[in-house]
Design a protein around this motif. Structure first.
Motif, PDB file in Angstrom:
ATOM      1  N   GLY A  20       0.805  -1.207   0.000  1.00 27.35           N
ATOM      2  CA  GLY A  20       0.000   0.000   0.000  1.00 27.35           C
ATOM      3  C   GLY A  20       0.843   1.264   0.000  1.00 27.35           C
ATOM      4  O   GLY A  20       0.554   2.228  -0.718  1.00 27.35           O
ATOM      5  N   MET A  21       1.905   1.273   0.808  1.00 29.86           N
ATOM      6  CA  MET A  21       2.783   2.441   0.860  1.00 29.86           C
ATOM      7  C   MET A  21       3.653   2.560  -0.396  1.00 29.86           C
ATOM      8  O   MET A  21       3.993   3.657  -0.833  1.00 29.86           O
ATOM      9  N   LEU A  22       3.999   1.413  -0.989  1.00 29.97           N
ATOM     10  CA  LEU A  22       4.744   1.429  -2.249  1.00 29.97           C
ATOM     11  C   LEU A  22       3.918   2.104  -3.340  1.00 29.97           C
ATOM     12  O   LEU A  22       4.445   2.870  -4.151  1.00 29.97           O
ATOM     13  N   SER A  23       2.614   1.836  -3.346  1.00 34.74           N
ATOM     14  CA  SER A  23       1.744   2.440  -4.355  1.00 34.74           C
ATOM     15  C   SER A  23       1.696   3.952  -4.222  1.00 34.74           C
ATOM     16  O   SER A  23       1.444   4.661  -5.205  1.00 34.74           O
ATOM     17  N   SER A  24       1.952   4.463  -3.009  1.00 40.23           N
ATOM     18  CA  SER A  24       1.886   5.915  -2.809  1.00 40.23           C
ATOM     19  C   SER A  24       3.058   6.636  -3.454  1.00 40.23           C
ATOM     20  O   SER A  24       2.912   7.757  -3.947  1.00 40.23           O
ATOM     21  N   SER A 139       5.355   0.949  11.188  1.00 41.13           N
ATOM     22  CA  SER A 139       6.158   2.112  10.799  1.00 41.13           C
ATOM     23  C   SER A 139       7.289   1.727   9.846  1.00 41.13           C
ATOM     24  O   SER A 139       7.609   2.473   8.909  1.00 41.13           O
ATOM     25  N   ALA A 140       7.883   0.540  10.044  1.00 43.96           N
ATOM     26  CA  ALA A 140       8.954   0.093   9.138  1.00 43.96           C
ATOM     27  C   ALA A 140       8.402  -0.184   7.747  1.00 43.96           C
ATOM     28  O   ALA A 140       9.027   0.163   6.735  1.00 43.96           O
ATOM     29  N   SER A 141       7.229  -0.817   7.676  1.00 45.82           N
ATOM     30  CA  SER A 141       6.593  -1.084   6.373  1.00 45.82           C
ATOM     31  C   SER A 141       6.262   0.221   5.661  1.00 45.82           C
ATOM     32  O   SER A 141       6.429   0.345   4.441  1.00 45.82           O
ATOM     33  N   LEU A 142       5.792   1.212   6.438  1.00 45.95           N
ATOM     34  CA  LEU A 142       5.440   2.513   5.871  1.00 45.95           C
ATOM     35  C   LEU A 142       6.664   3.184   5.259  1.00 45.95           C
ATOM     36  O   LEU A 142       6.643   3.624   4.104  1.00 45.95           O
ATOM     37  N   ILE A 143       7.751   3.257   6.030  1.00 43.39           N
ATOM     38  CA  ILE A 143       8.950   3.952   5.550  1.00 43.39           C
ATOM     39  C   ILE A 143       9.596   3.211   4.384  1.00 43.39           C
ATOM     40  O   ILE A 143       9.999   3.819   3.388  1.00 43.39           O
ATOM     41  N   LEU A 144       9.688   1.880   4.477  1.00 41.93           N
ATOM     42  CA  LEU A 144      10.306   1.116   3.397  1.00 41.93           C
ATOM     43  C   LEU A 144       9.512   1.249   2.093  1.00 41.93           C
ATOM     44  O   LEU A 144      10.091   1.405   1.015  1.00 41.93           O
ATOM     45  N   GLY A 145       8.174   1.195   2.210  1.00 46.93           N
ATOM     46  CA  GLY A 145       7.341   1.355   1.016  1.00 46.93           C
ATOM     47  C   GLY A 145       7.534   2.709   0.371  1.00 46.93           C
ATOM     48  O   GLY A 145       7.683   2.816  -0.861  1.00 46.93           O
ATOM     49  N   GLN A 146       7.547   3.760   1.181  1.00 42.31           N
ATOM     50  CA  GLN A 146       7.739   5.102   0.648  1.00 42.31           C
ATOM     51  C   GLN A 146       9.142   5.303   0.075  1.00 42.31           C
ATOM     52  O   GLN A 146       9.323   6.053  -0.885  1.00 42.31           O
ATOM     53  N   ALA A 147      10.135   4.620   0.659  1.00 41.35           N
ATOM     54  CA  ALA A 147      11.517   4.811   0.219  1.00 41.35           C
ATOM     55  C   ALA A 147      11.844   4.029  -1.046  1.00 41.35           C
ATOM     56  O   ALA A 147      12.553   4.523  -1.929  1.00 41.35           O
ATOM     57  N   ILE A 148      11.337   2.802  -1.134  1.00 40.59           N
ATOM     58  CA  ILE A 148      11.725   1.920  -2.234  1.00 40.59           C
ATOM     59  C   ILE A 148      10.988   2.243  -3.529  1.00 40.59           C
ATOM     60  O   ILE A 148      11.515   2.044  -4.629  1.00 40.59           O
ATOM     61  N   SER A 256      21.236  11.589  -0.878  1.00 38.58           N
ATOM     62  CA  SER A 256      21.037  12.165   0.456  1.00 38.58           C
ATOM     63  C   SER A 256      19.616  11.890   0.959  1.00 38.58           C
ATOM     64  O   SER A 256      19.419  11.550   2.138  1.00 38.58           O
ATOM     65  N   LEU A 257      18.635  12.015   0.072  1.00 38.66           N
ATOM     66  CA  LEU A 257      17.251  11.747   0.462  1.00 38.66           C
ATOM     67  C   LEU A 257      17.035  10.262   0.741  1.00 38.66           C
ATOM     68  O   LEU A 257      16.284   9.892   1.652  1.00 38.66           O
ATOM     69  N   SER A 258      17.710   9.406  -0.026  1.00 38.34           N
ATOM     70  CA  SER A 258      17.625   7.971   0.243  1.00 38.34           C
ATOM     71  C   SER A 258      18.263   7.646   1.595  1.00 38.34           C
ATOM     72  O   SER A 258      17.748   6.825   2.363  1.00 38.34           O
ATOM     73  N   ALA A 259      19.391   8.319   1.888  1.00 38.76           N
ATOM     74  CA  ALA A 259      20.055   8.132   3.179  1.00 38.76           C
ATOM     75  C   ALA A 259      19.159   8.608   4.320  1.00 38.76           C
ATOM     76  O   ALA A 259      19.141   8.020   5.402  1.00 38.76           O
ATOM     77  N   PHE A 260      18.395   9.681   4.072  1.00 39.30           N
ATOM     78  CA  PHE A 260      17.445  10.188   5.063  1.00 39.30           C
ATOM     79  C   PHE A 260      16.459   9.090   5.468  1.00 39.30           C
ATOM     80  O   PHE A 260      16.217   8.847   6.657  1.00 39.30           O
ATOM     81  N   LEU A 261      15.878   8.410   4.496  1.00 37.51           N
ATOM     82  CA  LEU A 261      14.908   7.353   4.777  1.00 37.51           C
ATOM     83  C   LEU A 261      15.583   6.119   5.375  1.00 37.51           C
ATOM     84  O   LEU A 261      14.999   5.433   6.217  1.00 37.51           O
ATOM     85  N   LEU A 262      16.831   5.852   4.958  1.00 38.44           N
ATOM     86  CA  LEU A 262      17.577   4.729   5.540  1.00 38.44           C
ATOM     87  C   LEU A 262      17.854   4.978   7.023  1.00 38.44           C
ATOM     88  O   LEU A 262      17.670   4.077   7.857  1.00 38.44           O
ATOM     89  N   VAL A 263      18.273   6.197   7.360  1.00 38.90           N
ATOM     90  CA  VAL A 263      18.517   6.550   8.758  1.00 38.90           C
ATOM     91  C   VAL A 263      17.219   6.442   9.559  1.00 38.90           C
ATOM     92  O   VAL A 263      17.215   5.978  10.706  1.00 38.90           O
TER      93      VAL A 263
END
Length: 405
Positions: A20-24, A139-148, A256-263
């Motif tokens: 669901g978060m990946l679709s966003s 929260s991990a699923s949310l961030i990973l979906g938005q990041a990947i 840098s933005l990818s690192a932001f989500l990784l952190v």
């Protein structure tokens, strides 16, 4: 139910939320492609971007008022995944503005339904007062979906491999897998919620002591600014890095933005071992420091300070999210008011619109003036949140001592 069955159900729910978060975030790199192919204006693309949030907020507001028995939680999960499945088909064949709008709105509906009922299902599944596994998983699923999502689509666009269809084929496959996983674990997900009265007496009483709606308000305030700052860095960061901080490398900004989500993801794992209010407090302090560093970087025009600010905000984002989600989950279970979970995410998505004020200010003033005004506003909000969290913890400790005596 065995621990193995519970873990399998948790993985199925995590995959569904991830989808669901990946679709966003999946179509974000495609917007320039839509502009070049179909001649969409910037305002039309902004409308496509914004209608997703409208769909999420509508779904969260609706599900907050609808009561579904815990033994039937798979039904809204199927409905949410079906919306995401339908939206992937619409977006796959979208060749005009109205289909894009419809596709993104349906995506928002699906994401909002999943956000509401996957959180409730995880709370019921990992039914223990002292564990924040439910909050961490969500929260991990949310961030990973938005990041990947942007990474997948960006790589596909870079290689020119059926850019408008391949991302949604991947999403379609993931959603089908999620539906199958939910179906296989339906008995575990729909099992009757066990009572928590005995657990409160035996374990976790200290972590529950003093928690009330006041703490939910503090969590919502922290989430509002956290998501607003994240949205600011992601939406305005690339443009400002080039035009104001003279950072010419697009790849450097993207990394840098990818690192932001990784952190942010790493900080969730680290903060999971902390007490939920400790995680929230640390995140709030880090957020205040990040805002002040960003304000300093504007005055000095130092990209290095801005980078440190982004990384620090990533840490704060993850710490606040896992801490706030845990607290709200606990209060929702204690009071049997599961709509509080919806409230947390509604406030977060409203926070995503705060950067629009920065855009308006940049249209009427110089970039330096607009950035200073915006970051001073964020500094004031961050200070208020810090003071609210400080006094909330102090009141909680006083209440705990009174109850002990």
């Amino acid at each position: 139910m065995s621990d193995r069955q519970t873990s399998r159900a948790g993985m199925a729910l995590a995959l569904a939320f991830f989808s669901g978060m990946l679709s966003s975030s999946l179509p974000t790199p495609l917007y320039p492609v839509y502009i070049s192919l179909y001649g969409f204006s910037a305002s039309q693309i902004m409308a496509v971007f914004g209608v997703y949030a409208a769909g999420v907020l509508f779904a969260l507001a609706f599900t907050a008022k609808v009561h579904i028995r815990t033994s039937l939680y798979t039904r809204p999960l199927y409905a949410g995944l079906t919306c995401v499945l339908l939206s992937s088909l619409l977006m796959m064949f979208a060749d005009n503005f109205m289909i894009l709008i419809l596709g993104r709105f349906v995506t928002g509906l699906g994401s909002g339904i999943l956000m509401a009922y996957i959180n409730r299902s995880l709370i019921k599944l990992f039914d223990t007062e002292v564990s924040n596994t439910a909050a961490l998983t969500a929260s991990a699923s949310l961030i990973l979906g938005q990041a990947i999502g942007p990474l997948i689509t960006g790589e596909i666009v870079h290689r020119g491999f059926y850019a408008l269809k391949t991302p949604y084929i991947i999403l379609f496959i993931l959603v089908v897998m999620s539906i199958f996983g939910i179906w296989r674990s339906r008995l575990v997900i729909n099992r009757h919620c066990t009572t928590v009265t005995i657990e409160r007496k035996s374990v976790g009483a200290q972590s529950y002591r003093g928690l009330c709606f006041r703490d939910v308000i503090v969590c919502c305030m922290a989430i509002f600014l956290s998501w607003a700052m994240a949205s600011t860095f992601i939406s305005q960061g690339p443009t400002l890095a080039r035009s104001y901080f003279n950072v010419a490398s697009v790849q450097l900004v993207s990394y840098s933005l990818s690192a932001f989500l990784l952190v942010a993801g790493i900080s969730q794992i680290v903060m999971r071992k902390k007490h939920h209010y400790s995680s929230l407090k640390i995140g709030v302090v880090a957020q205040l420091a990040a805002v002040l560093l960003a304000l300093s970087s504007v005055h000095t025009k130092a990209p290095s300070l801005l980078f440190i600010s982004v990384m620090l905000e990533g840490f704060a984002y993850g710490a606040i999210l896992v801490g706030a989600a845990t607290i709200v989950n606990m209060v929702a279970r204690q009071s049997q008011q599961h709509h509080l979970i919806n409230l947390l995410y509604i406030v977060g998505y409203v926070g995503n619109w705060l950067p629009f004020s920065l855009s308006v200010m940049m249209d009427h003033f110089t970039q330096e003036t607009a950035l200073n005004a915006y970051l001073i506003l964020c500094s004031i909000l961050s200070t208020c949140i810090f003071l609210s969290a400080y006094f909330a913890v102090r009141c909680q400790n006083i209440t705990g001592r009174i109850r002990k005596n």
